[in-house]
Motif scaffolding. Sequence first.
Motif, PDB file in Angstrom:
ATOM      1  N   THR A  88       0.819  -1.218   0.000  1.00  0.00           N
ATOM      2  CA  THR A  88       0.000   0.000   0.000  1.00  0.00           C
ATOM      3  C   THR A  88       0.850   1.265   0.000  1.00  0.00           C
ATOM      4  O   THR A  88       0.554   2.232  -0.711  1.00  0.00           O
ATOM      5  CB  THR A  88      -0.940  -0.008   1.214  1.00  0.00           C
ATOM      6  OG1 THR A  88      -1.752  -1.192   1.145  1.00  0.00           O
ATOM      7  CG2 THR A  88      -1.833   1.223   1.218  1.00  0.00           C
ATOM      8  N   ASP A  89       1.932   1.281   0.770  1.00  0.00           N
ATOM      9  CA  ASP A  89       2.771   2.479   0.859  1.00  0.00           C
ATOM     10  C   ASP A  89       3.494   2.787  -0.448  1.00  0.00           C
ATOM     11  O   ASP A  89       3.996   3.902  -0.624  1.00  0.00           O
ATOM     12  CB  ASP A  89       3.810   2.322   1.968  1.00  0.00           C
ATOM     13  CG  ASP A  89       3.192   2.344   3.362  1.00  0.00           C
ATOM     14  OD1 ASP A  89       2.014   2.744   3.480  1.00  0.00           O
ATOM     15  OD2 ASP A  89       3.883   1.966   4.320  1.00  0.00           O
ATOM     16  N   TYR A  90       3.576   1.825  -1.347  1.00  0.00           N
ATOM     17  CA  TYR A  90       4.328   2.015  -2.584  1.00  0.00           C
ATOM     18  C   TYR A  90       3.441   2.288  -3.794  1.00  0.00           C
ATOM     19  O   TYR A  90       3.960   2.575  -4.880  1.00  0.00           O
ATOM     20  CB  TYR A  90       5.189   0.776  -2.885  1.00  0.00           C
ATOM     21  CG  TYR A  90       6.212   0.446  -1.824  1.00  0.00           C
ATOM     22  CD1 TYR A  90       6.578   1.381  -0.846  1.00  0.00           C
ATOM     23  CD2 TYR A  90       6.809  -0.804  -1.784  1.00  0.00           C
ATOM     24  CE1 TYR A  90       7.515   1.075   0.132  1.00  0.00           C
ATOM     25  CE2 TYR A  90       7.756  -1.125  -0.815  1.00  0.00           C
ATOM     26  CZ  TYR A  90       8.092  -0.190   0.146  1.00  0.00           C
ATOM     27  OH  TYR A  90       9.020  -0.502   1.097  1.00  0.00           O
TER      28      TYR A  90
END
Length: 376
Positions: free
Chosen positions: A287-289
Amino acid sequence: MRLTARRLNRATLGRQLLLGRARLGVADAVRRLGALQAQEAASPYLALWNRLAGFDPAELDAAFADRSVVKATLLRLTQHAVHAEDYPAFHAAMLPSLRASRLHDRRFTTSGLSVAEVDALLPHLLAFAARPRVKAEIEDLLEARLGDRNPRAWWALRTFAPLWLAPTGGPWSYGPRSSFVAAPGQLPAERRDDAVRRLVRRYLEAFGPATVADIAQFTMLTRALARDALGALAGELERLEGPDGTELFDVPGGSRPAEDTPAPPRLLPMWDSILLAYADRSRVVPTDYRRLVTRSNGDVLPTLLVDGHVAGVWRPVEGRIQATAFHRLPDEAWVGLAAEAGALQAFLADRDPMVYRRYAHWWTRLPSAEVRSLPA
């Protein structure tokens, strides 16, 4: 049956031939993979290089030339390479969306053209494009039919007309000057329901297990249409549960490898289909990427795949492959990536060693935990 997130990841990698390079012919591989994003001409070649043992790019050149694999505007209103036998159903399923994207757009509604006028041009265009034609030739034809040169006619028709891109040469078969040829044997409009069902089933074969939202995301069908197609296919499909209890659909016997199945490192092309195939992209993209690899204008960067998940991005730089990792990677991951990078360099050498060069500006805006020039 309830599947873990890791089991879903391995199912995707297995269906998409990313757990080990397969020995398949190009046309059979494209059929199995469902659809290869082809907005950037190099991407289908790099997608197959990642998936096939001993892949020779000349085989894809030949498949495009003999039209066993075709390139056209289809899913999500973008260019995809698909098996020629899949094209009629895929186009029929997507046709209302393709039409609406142009005929309801203000650029068309303010053009002075009516929908009826554009539709009346279609048989003339298809007859004219029985052999490959470039944009200028087609616009001359449309001007002759309309009485004036209205560029919005071709702007609309090139998206929804049953046209394939014809190979024009260059390192990846398609150069900057596009050529178009009429696709033969379209499904009649009244069979759209059958076409949607085929598209949904082909999606599940290539990317399942998946949710209604996943199908809608990848195809750009509405969720209602996807749900109706799944209902019509109910007797032919399995129902499963995702990690959070979400309902998943799959084809019987679809490969779902164990979650501890090793996943080798890969250097995926821009817009690789596994990065775009799901509403919940965390199956492959942490998700963070997600916003790092999918940029604000929709560009999806070439990515490093480590243990089945996106770990960074790559690009050619001065005779090497520059790998930017978003988190620290273990030494064994770098060893595997270096081997892939060396093989990729050799693959690109005879075609385009600086592939994707025009997207290099994104690298000035990316965070990194580690940057390496590969092979070390």
